[in-house]
Design a protein around this motif. Sequence first.
Motif, PDB file in Angstrom:
ATOM      1  N   PRO A   1      14.922   9.321   1.788  1.00 39.17           N
ATOM      2  CA  PRO A   1      13.465   9.673   1.936  1.00 39.17           C
ATOM      3  C   PRO A   1      12.628   8.615   1.737  1.00 39.17           C
ATOM      4  O   PRO A   1      11.480   8.330   2.092  1.00 39.17           O
ATOM      5  N   ASN A   2      12.703   7.935   0.334  1.00 39.05           N
ATOM      6  CA  ASN A   2      11.847   7.006  -0.254  1.00 39.05           C
ATOM      7  C   ASN A   2      12.314   5.746  -0.104  1.00 39.05           C
ATOM      8  O   ASN A   2      12.151   4.829  -0.954  1.00 39.05           O
ATOM      9  N   GLY A   3      13.258   5.550   0.914  1.00 41.55           N
ATOM     10  CA  GLY A   3      13.911   4.181   1.149  1.00 41.55           C
ATOM     11  C   GLY A   3      13.231   3.335   2.339  1.00 41.55           C
ATOM     12  O   GLY A   3      11.841   3.380   2.507  1.00 41.55           O
ATOM     13  N   LEU A   4      13.930   2.443   2.809  1.00 39.62           N
ATOM     14  CA  LEU A   4      13.468   1.674   4.055  1.00 39.62           C
ATOM     15  C   LEU A   4      12.546   1.890   5.128  1.00 39.62           C
ATOM     16  O   LEU A   4      11.562   1.376   5.296  1.00 39.62           O
ATOM     17  N   TRP A   5      12.629   3.395   5.579  1.00 40.38           N
ATOM     18  CA  TRP A   5      11.587   3.771   6.688  1.00 40.38           C
ATOM     19  C   TRP A   5      10.306   4.056   6.047  1.00 40.38           C
ATOM     20  O   TRP A   5       9.416   4.158   6.907  1.00 40.38           O
ATOM     21  N   ARG A   6      10.203   3.948   4.683  1.00 40.74           N
ATOM     22  CA  ARG A   6       8.703   4.144   4.272  1.00 40.74           C
ATOM     23  C   ARG A   6       8.065   2.772   4.654  1.00 40.74           C
ATOM     24  O   ARG A   6       6.622   2.921   4.762  1.00 40.74           O
ATOM     25  N   CYS A   7       8.535   1.879   4.731  1.00 45.63           N
ATOM     26  CA  CYS A   7       7.686   0.640   5.218  1.00 45.63           C
ATOM     27  C   CYS A   7       6.883   0.677   6.627  1.00 45.63           C
ATOM     28  O   CYS A   7       7.565   1.195   7.600  1.00 45.63           O
ATOM     29  N   ARG A   8       5.821   0.172   6.489  1.00 43.01           N
ATOM     30  CA  ARG A   8       4.831   0.536   7.447  1.00 43.01           C
ATOM     31  C   ARG A   8       4.379  -1.102   8.298  1.00 43.01           C
ATOM     32  O   ARG A   8       3.467  -1.315   8.582  1.00 43.01           O
ATOM     33  N   THR A   9       5.329  -2.034   7.642  1.00 50.37           N
ATOM     34  CA  THR A   9       4.980  -3.447   7.924  1.00 50.37           C
ATOM     35  C   THR A   9       3.657  -4.130   7.826  1.00 50.37           C
ATOM     36  O   THR A   9       3.190  -4.423   8.734  1.00 50.37           O
ATOM     37  N   ALA A  10       3.128  -3.638   6.553  1.00 50.12           N
ATOM     38  CA  ALA A  10       1.867  -4.248   6.270  1.00 50.12           C
ATOM     39  C   ALA A  10       1.612  -5.569   5.843  1.00 50.12           C
ATOM     40  O   ALA A  10       0.780  -6.271   5.908  1.00 50.12           O
TER      41      ALA A  10
ATOM     42  N   ASP B   1       8.053 -17.544  -1.302  1.00 52.29           N
ATOM     43  CA  ASP B   1       7.939 -17.736   0.280  1.00 52.29           C
ATOM     44  C   ASP B   1       9.217 -17.185   0.947  1.00 52.29           C
ATOM     45  O   ASP B   1       9.628 -17.508   1.843  1.00 52.29           O
ATOM     46  N   ILE B   2       9.512 -16.289   0.473  1.00 51.61           N
ATOM     47  CA  ILE B   2      10.636 -15.480   1.031  1.00 51.61           C
ATOM     48  C   ILE B   2       9.911 -14.536   2.248  1.00 51.61           C
ATOM     49  O   ILE B   2       8.961 -13.813   2.062  1.00 51.61           O
ATOM     50  N   PRO B   3      10.462 -14.728   3.145  1.00 53.89           N
ATOM     51  CA  PRO B   3       9.986 -13.593   4.422  1.00 53.89           C
ATOM     52  C   PRO B   3      10.250 -12.378   4.359  1.00 53.89           C
ATOM     53  O   PRO B   3      11.300 -11.865   4.947  1.00 53.89           O
ATOM     54  N   VAL B   4       9.724 -11.543   3.300  1.00 52.05           N
ATOM     55  CA  VAL B   4      10.064 -10.239   2.896  1.00 52.05           C
ATOM     56  C   VAL B   4       9.953  -9.277   3.846  1.00 52.05           C
ATOM     57  O   VAL B   4      11.076  -8.464   4.103  1.00 52.05           O
ATOM     58  N   THR B   5       8.961  -9.173   4.875  1.00 50.59           N
ATOM     59  CA  THR B   5       8.967  -8.188   5.792  1.00 50.59           C
ATOM     60  C   THR B   5      10.003  -8.495   6.803  1.00 50.59           C
ATOM     61  O   THR B   5      10.562  -7.381   7.217  1.00 50.59           O
TER      62      THR B   5
ATOM     63  N   PRO C   1       1.083  -1.082  -0.103  1.00 53.91           N
ATOM     64  CA  PRO C   1       0.014  -0.012   0.105  1.00 53.91           C
ATOM     65  C   PRO C   1       0.725   1.183  -0.070  1.00 53.91           C
ATOM     66  O   PRO C   1       0.485   2.160  -0.385  1.00 53.91           O
ATOM     67  N   VAL C   2       1.934   1.190   0.659  1.00 58.89           N
ATOM     68  CA  VAL C   2       2.995   2.436   0.628  1.00 58.89           C
ATOM     69  C   VAL C   2       3.299   2.598  -1.086  1.00 58.89           C
ATOM     70  O   VAL C   2       3.460   3.978  -1.389  1.00 58.89           O
ATOM     71  N   PHE C   3       3.637   1.688  -1.640  1.00 56.24           N
ATOM     72  CA  PHE C   3       3.959   1.842  -3.004  1.00 56.24           C
ATOM     73  C   PHE C   3       2.982   2.122  -3.909  1.00 56.24           C
ATOM     74  O   PHE C   3       3.188   3.012  -4.738  1.00 56.24           O
ATOM     75  N   TRP C   4       1.817   1.844  -3.608  1.00 56.40           N
ATOM     76  CA  TRP C   4       0.585   2.296  -4.226  1.00 56.40           C
ATOM     77  C   TRP C   4       0.452   3.784  -4.217  1.00 56.40           C
ATOM     78  O   TRP C   4       0.041   4.586  -5.437  1.00 56.40           O
ATOM     79  N   VAL C   5       0.744   4.408  -3.250  1.00 52.80           N
ATOM     80  CA  VAL C   5       0.372   5.809  -3.139  1.00 52.80           C
ATOM     81  C   VAL C   5       1.750   6.617  -3.297  1.00 52.80           C
ATOM     82  O   VAL C   5       1.883   8.100  -3.578  1.00 52.80           O
ATOM     83  N   ASN C   6       3.030   6.002  -3.016  1.00 56.19           N
ATOM     84  CA  ASN C   6       4.084   6.659  -3.286  1.00 56.19           C
ATOM     85  C   ASN C   6       5.143   5.699  -4.223  1.00 56.19           C
ATOM     86  O   ASN C   6       5.871   4.849  -3.764  1.00 56.19           O
ATOM     87  N   GLY C   7       4.847   5.951  -5.543  1.00 58.39           N
ATOM     88  CA  GLY C   7       5.596   4.935  -6.555  1.00 58.39           C
ATOM     89  C   GLY C   7       7.129   5.107  -6.622  1.00 58.39           C
ATOM     90  O   GLY C   7       7.896   4.642  -7.120  1.00 58.39           O
ATOM     91  N   ARG C   8       7.544   6.066  -5.725  1.00 60.15           N
ATOM     92  CA  ARG C   8       9.085   6.441  -5.610  1.00 60.15           C
ATOM     93  C   ARG C   8       9.625   5.628  -4.403  1.00 60.15           C
ATOM     94  O   ARG C   8      11.108   5.505  -4.444  1.00 60.15           O
ATOM     95  N   TYR C   9       8.743   4.985  -3.567  1.00 56.82           N
ATOM     96  CA  TYR C   9       9.293   4.218  -2.547  1.00 56.82           C
ATOM     97  C   TYR C   9      10.127   2.905  -3.176  1.00 56.82           C
ATOM     98  O   TYR C   9       9.834   2.425  -4.305  1.00 56.82           O
ATOM     99  N   LEU C  10      11.101   2.630  -2.494  1.00 53.09           N
ATOM    100  CA  LEU C  10      12.113   1.728  -3.268  1.00 53.09           C
ATOM    101  C   LEU C  10      11.298   0.534  -3.296  1.00 53.09           C
ATOM    102  O   LEU C  10      11.449  -0.326  -4.473  1.00 53.09           O
ATOM    103  N   GLY C  11      10.485  -0.110  -2.316  1.00 55.19           N
ATOM    104  CA  GLY C  11       9.774  -1.072  -2.539  1.00 55.19           C
ATOM    105  C   GLY C  11      10.473  -2.621  -1.820  1.00 55.19           C
ATOM    106  O   GLY C  11      11.693  -2.361  -1.678  1.00 55.19           O
TER     107      GLY C  11
END
Length: 232
Positions: free
Chosen positions: A194-203, A213-217, A155-165
Amino acid sequence: MQITVKIKRFDPEKDKRSRWTEYRLEANPMDRVLDVLNEIKWEQDGSLSYRRSCAHGICGSDAMLINGVNRLACKVLIKDLGNDIAIEPIRGLPVEKDLIVDMESFFDSYEAVLPYFINDDPVPAGERLQSPEEREIFDASTKCILCACCTTSCPVFWVNGRYLGPAAIVNAHRFIFDSRDRGTDQRLEVLNQPNGLWRCRTAYNCTEACPRDIPVTKAIEDVKRVLLWRTS
Ligand code: SF4
Ligand code: F3S
Ligand code: FES
Protein backbone atom coordinates in the motif's frame (compact mmCIF):
# COMPACT_ATOMS: atom_id res chain seq x y z
CA MET A 1 29.31 40.64 -3.23
CA GLN A 2 27.41 41.35 -0.01
CA ILE A 3 24.87 38.62 0.74
CA THR A 4 22.21 37.94 3.36
CA VAL A 5 21.70 34.32 4.32
CA LYS A 6 18.58 33.35 6.25
CA ILE A 7 18.84 29.92 7.84
CA LYS A 8 15.98 28.04 9.46
CA ARG A 9 17.46 26.84 12.72
CA PHE A 10 16.32 24.49 15.45
CA ASP A 11 18.09 23.52 18.64
CA PRO A 12 16.23 20.63 20.35
CA GLU A 13 17.67 21.70 23.71
CA LYS A 14 16.34 25.27 23.51
CA ASP A 15 13.67 25.65 20.85
CA LYS A 16 10.04 24.55 20.73
CA ARG A 17 9.91 25.31 17.01
CA SER A 18 12.23 26.35 14.19
CA ARG A 19 13.31 29.98 13.93
CA TRP A 20 14.97 32.00 11.15
CA THR A 21 18.39 33.50 11.81
CA GLU A 22 19.97 36.01 9.46
CA TYR A 23 23.67 36.36 8.64
CA ARG A 24 25.37 39.02 6.50
CA LEU A 25 28.68 38.35 4.87
CA GLU A 26 30.91 39.05 1.90
CA ALA A 27 31.00 36.24 -0.66
CA ASN A 28 32.59 35.58 -4.02
CA PRO A 29 30.00 34.93 -6.77
CA MET A 30 31.82 31.66 -7.50
CA ASP A 31 31.55 30.49 -3.89
CA ARG A 32 29.22 27.58 -3.32
CA VAL A 33 26.50 27.58 -0.67
CA LEU A 34 28.63 25.10 1.27
CA ASP A 35 31.52 27.62 1.33
CA VAL A 36 29.14 30.23 2.71
CA LEU A 37 27.82 27.87 5.40
CA ASN A 38 31.41 27.05 6.37
CA GLU A 39 32.24 30.76 6.55
CA ILE A 40 29.25 31.38 8.83
CA LYS A 41 30.10 28.41 11.04
CA TRP A 42 33.83 29.14 11.25
CA GLU A 43 33.64 32.95 11.52
CA GLN A 44 30.24 33.90 12.95
CA ASP A 45 28.41 31.09 14.72
CA GLY A 46 30.07 27.78 15.55
CA SER A 47 26.78 26.28 16.72
CA LEU A 48 25.35 26.10 13.17
CA SER A 49 24.86 22.42 12.27
CA TYR A 50 24.70 20.80 8.82
CA ARG A 51 26.02 17.66 7.18
CA ARG A 52 28.77 17.70 4.56
CA SER A 53 31.65 15.52 3.56
CA CYS A 54 33.04 15.31 0.01
CA ALA A 55 32.21 18.91 -1.07
CA HIS A 56 32.08 17.67 -4.67
CA GLY A 57 28.56 16.32 -5.25
CA ILE A 58 29.49 12.71 -4.58
CA CYS A 59 28.58 11.75 -1.01
CA GLY A 60 25.04 13.16 -1.02
CA SER A 61 25.22 14.41 2.56
CA ASP A 62 24.47 18.14 2.14
CA ALA A 63 20.99 18.12 0.60
CA MET A 64 19.00 21.15 1.77
CA LEU A 65 16.20 23.42 0.64
CA ILE A 66 17.93 26.43 -0.94
CA ASN A 67 15.67 29.30 -2.03
CA GLY A 68 12.78 26.83 -2.03
CA VAL A 69 14.48 24.12 -4.12
CA ASN A 70 16.12 20.89 -2.94
CA ARG A 71 19.80 20.99 -3.87
CA LEU A 72 23.25 19.93 -2.71
CA ALA A 73 24.92 22.89 -0.98
CA CYS A 74 28.26 21.98 -2.56
CA LYS A 75 26.86 22.22 -6.09
CA VAL A 76 25.09 25.59 -6.00
CA LEU A 77 26.99 28.80 -6.79
CA ILE A 78 26.15 32.05 -5.05
CA LYS A 79 26.02 33.89 -8.40
CA ASP A 80 23.03 31.75 -9.35
CA LEU A 81 21.10 32.63 -6.21
CA GLY A 82 21.51 36.41 -5.89
CA ASN A 83 22.09 38.43 -2.74
CA ASP A 84 19.29 36.98 -0.62
CA ILE A 85 19.50 33.30 0.19
CA ALA A 86 17.15 31.24 2.33
CA ILE A 87 18.22 27.81 3.54
CA GLU A 88 16.00 25.23 5.25
CA PRO A 89 16.27 21.53 6.05
CA ILE A 90 14.84 19.12 3.46
CA ARG A 91 11.13 18.48 4.09
CA GLY A 92 9.26 15.48 5.39
CA LEU A 93 11.92 14.08 7.74
CA PRO A 94 12.23 15.02 11.44
CA VAL A 95 14.72 17.82 12.08
CA GLU A 96 17.42 16.84 14.56
CA LYS A 97 19.28 20.17 14.64
CA ASP A 98 19.34 23.12 12.23
CA LEU A 99 19.82 21.62 8.74
CA ILE A 100 20.34 18.05 9.94
CA VAL A 101 17.40 15.69 9.54
CA ASP A 102 16.88 12.14 10.78
CA MET A 103 17.44 9.96 7.68
CA GLU A 104 16.55 6.66 9.35
CA SER A 105 13.16 6.15 7.67
CA PHE A 106 14.69 7.14 4.32
CA PHE A 107 17.31 4.41 4.63
CA ASP A 108 14.72 1.92 5.94
CA SER A 109 12.82 2.39 2.67
CA TYR A 110 16.03 1.97 0.70
CA GLU A 111 16.82 -1.24 2.55
CA ALA A 112 13.27 -2.55 2.04
CA VAL A 113 13.67 -2.79 -1.75
CA LEU A 114 16.66 -5.16 -1.41
CA PRO A 115 19.21 -2.88 -3.10
CA TYR A 116 21.77 -5.55 -3.83
CA PHE A 117 22.46 -8.27 -6.38
CA ILE A 118 20.34 -11.41 -5.95
CA ASN A 119 21.13 -14.52 -7.96
CA ASP A 120 21.11 -18.10 -6.66
CA ASP A 121 21.90 -19.68 -10.05
CA PRO A 122 24.93 -22.00 -10.00
CA VAL A 123 28.08 -19.92 -10.06
CA PRO A 124 29.36 -19.81 -13.66
CA ALA A 125 32.97 -20.63 -14.54
CA GLY A 126 33.55 -17.08 -15.81
CA GLU A 127 31.96 -13.69 -15.25
CA ARG A 128 28.21 -13.13 -15.60
CA LEU A 129 28.41 -11.19 -18.83
CA GLN A 130 26.09 -8.43 -19.95
CA SER A 131 25.95 -6.52 -23.23
CA PRO A 132 26.47 -2.73 -23.33
CA GLU A 133 22.80 -2.42 -24.39
CA GLU A 134 21.64 -4.42 -21.34
CA ARG A 135 23.82 -2.25 -19.08
CA GLU A 136 22.50 0.95 -20.65
CA ILE A 137 18.93 0.16 -19.51
CA PHE A 138 19.74 0.81 -15.84
CA ASP A 139 22.82 3.02 -16.25
CA ALA A 140 21.16 6.20 -14.95
CA SER A 141 19.87 4.48 -11.80
CA THR A 142 23.42 3.44 -10.83
CA LYS A 143 24.27 7.14 -10.40
CA CYS A 144 22.12 7.61 -7.29
CA ILE A 145 24.04 9.02 -4.30
CA LEU A 146 21.15 8.63 -1.82
CA CYS A 147 21.00 12.36 -1.11
CA ALA A 148 17.19 12.29 -0.57
CA CYS A 149 16.61 15.42 -2.70
CA CYS A 150 13.98 13.46 -4.65
CA THR A 151 12.04 11.83 -1.83
CA THR A 152 11.92 14.99 0.27
CA SER A 153 10.61 17.06 -2.65
CA CYS A 154 7.74 14.64 -3.27
CA PRO A 155 4.32 15.96 -2.18
CA VAL A 156 3.10 12.40 -1.60
CA PHE A 157 5.97 11.82 0.84
CA TRP A 158 5.24 15.10 2.67
CA VAL A 159 1.76 13.87 3.57
CA ASN A 160 2.64 10.20 3.99
CA GLY A 161 6.10 9.60 5.41
CA ARG A 162 5.59 5.87 4.99
CA TYR A 163 5.55 6.11 1.19
CA LEU A 164 8.68 4.25 0.02
CA GLY A 165 9.60 7.28 -2.06
CA PRO A 166 11.39 7.83 -5.36
CA ALA A 167 14.93 7.16 -4.10
CA ALA A 168 14.03 3.65 -2.97
CA ILE A 169 12.22 2.98 -6.26
CA VAL A 170 15.19 4.20 -8.33
CA ASN A 171 17.40 1.78 -6.42
CA ALA A 172 14.92 -1.04 -7.02
CA HIS A 173 14.98 -0.10 -10.72
CA ARG A 174 18.76 -0.41 -10.75
CA PHE A 175 18.47 -4.15 -9.93
CA ILE A 176 15.12 -5.02 -11.53
CA PHE A 177 16.50 -4.04 -14.95
CA ASP A 178 19.86 -5.75 -14.43
CA SER A 179 19.84 -8.83 -16.70
CA ARG A 180 22.01 -10.74 -14.20
CA ASP A 181 19.70 -10.25 -11.21
CA ARG A 182 16.98 -12.70 -10.15
CA GLY A 183 15.36 -10.80 -7.26
CA THR A 184 12.63 -8.99 -9.21
CA ASP A 185 9.70 -10.89 -7.69
CA GLN A 186 10.88 -10.18 -4.15
CA ARG A 187 11.31 -6.49 -4.90
CA LEU A 188 7.98 -6.19 -6.71
CA GLU A 189 6.24 -7.67 -3.71
CA VAL A 190 7.63 -4.82 -1.57
CA LEU A 191 6.85 -2.19 -4.21
CA ASN A 192 3.27 -3.44 -4.64
CA GLN A 193 2.41 -2.81 -0.99
CA PRO A 194 0.00 0.00 0.00
CA ASN A 195 2.79 2.53 0.63
CA GLY A 196 4.79 1.43 -2.39
CA LEU A 197 5.00 2.31 -6.04
CA TRP A 198 1.32 3.09 -6.66
CA ARG A 199 1.40 6.07 -4.28
CA CYS A 200 3.36 7.97 -6.94
CA ARG A 201 1.18 10.57 -8.67
CA THR A 202 3.80 11.51 -11.31
CA ALA A 203 4.35 14.94 -9.78
CA TYR A 204 7.86 15.08 -11.33
CA ASN A 205 9.32 17.09 -8.40
CA CYS A 206 11.71 14.20 -7.85
CA THR A 207 13.09 14.36 -11.39
CA GLU A 208 13.56 18.13 -11.16
CA ALA A 209 15.32 17.84 -7.80
CA CYS A 210 17.82 15.10 -8.64
CA PRO A 211 21.37 16.52 -8.65
CA ARG A 212 22.55 13.51 -10.68
CA ASP A 213 20.05 14.17 -13.48
CA ILE A 214 18.52 10.73 -13.06
CA PRO A 215 15.15 10.52 -14.85
CA VAL A 216 13.51 9.50 -11.59
CA THR A 217 9.86 9.64 -12.70
CA LYS A 218 10.67 7.61 -15.82
CA ALA A 219 12.36 4.98 -13.65
CA ILE A 220 9.23 4.81 -11.49
CA GLU A 221 7.02 4.45 -14.57
CA ASP A 222 9.32 1.69 -15.93
CA VAL A 223 8.97 -0.27 -12.69
CA LYS A 224 5.18 0.27 -12.70
CA ARG A 225 5.06 -1.28 -16.18
CA VAL A 226 7.05 -4.34 -15.05
CA LEU A 227 4.70 -4.78 -12.12
CA LEU A 228 1.65 -4.52 -14.39
CA TRP A 229 3.05 -7.06 -16.85
CA ARG A 230 3.83 -9.51 -14.07
CA THR A 231 0.45 -9.24 -12.41
CA SER A 232 -1.77 -9.06 -15.51
FE1 SF4 B 1 19.46 11.87 -4.82
FE2 SF4 B 1 18.76 11.52 -7.38
FE3 SF4 B 1 19.32 9.41 -5.83
FE4 SF4 B 1 17.10 10.79 -5.42
S1 SF4 B 1 17.59 9.60 -7.26
S2 SF4 B 1 18.49 10.09 -3.83
S3 SF4 B 1 17.75 12.86 -5.89
S4 SF4 B 1 20.71 11.03 -6.44
FE1 F3S C 1 6.54 12.01 -6.03
FE2 F3S C 1 8.17 11.90 -8.04
FE3 F3S C 1 5.99 10.45 -8.04
S1 F3S C 1 7.62 13.71 -6.93
S2 F3S C 1 4.56 11.69 -6.92
S3 F3S C 1 7.66 10.22 -6.65
S4 F3S C 1 6.90 11.46 -9.78
FE1 FES D 1 29.19 15.54 -0.56
FE2 FES D 1 27.89 17.81 -1.11
S1 FES D 1 29.26 17.42 0.54
S2 FES D 1 27.61 15.86 -1.99
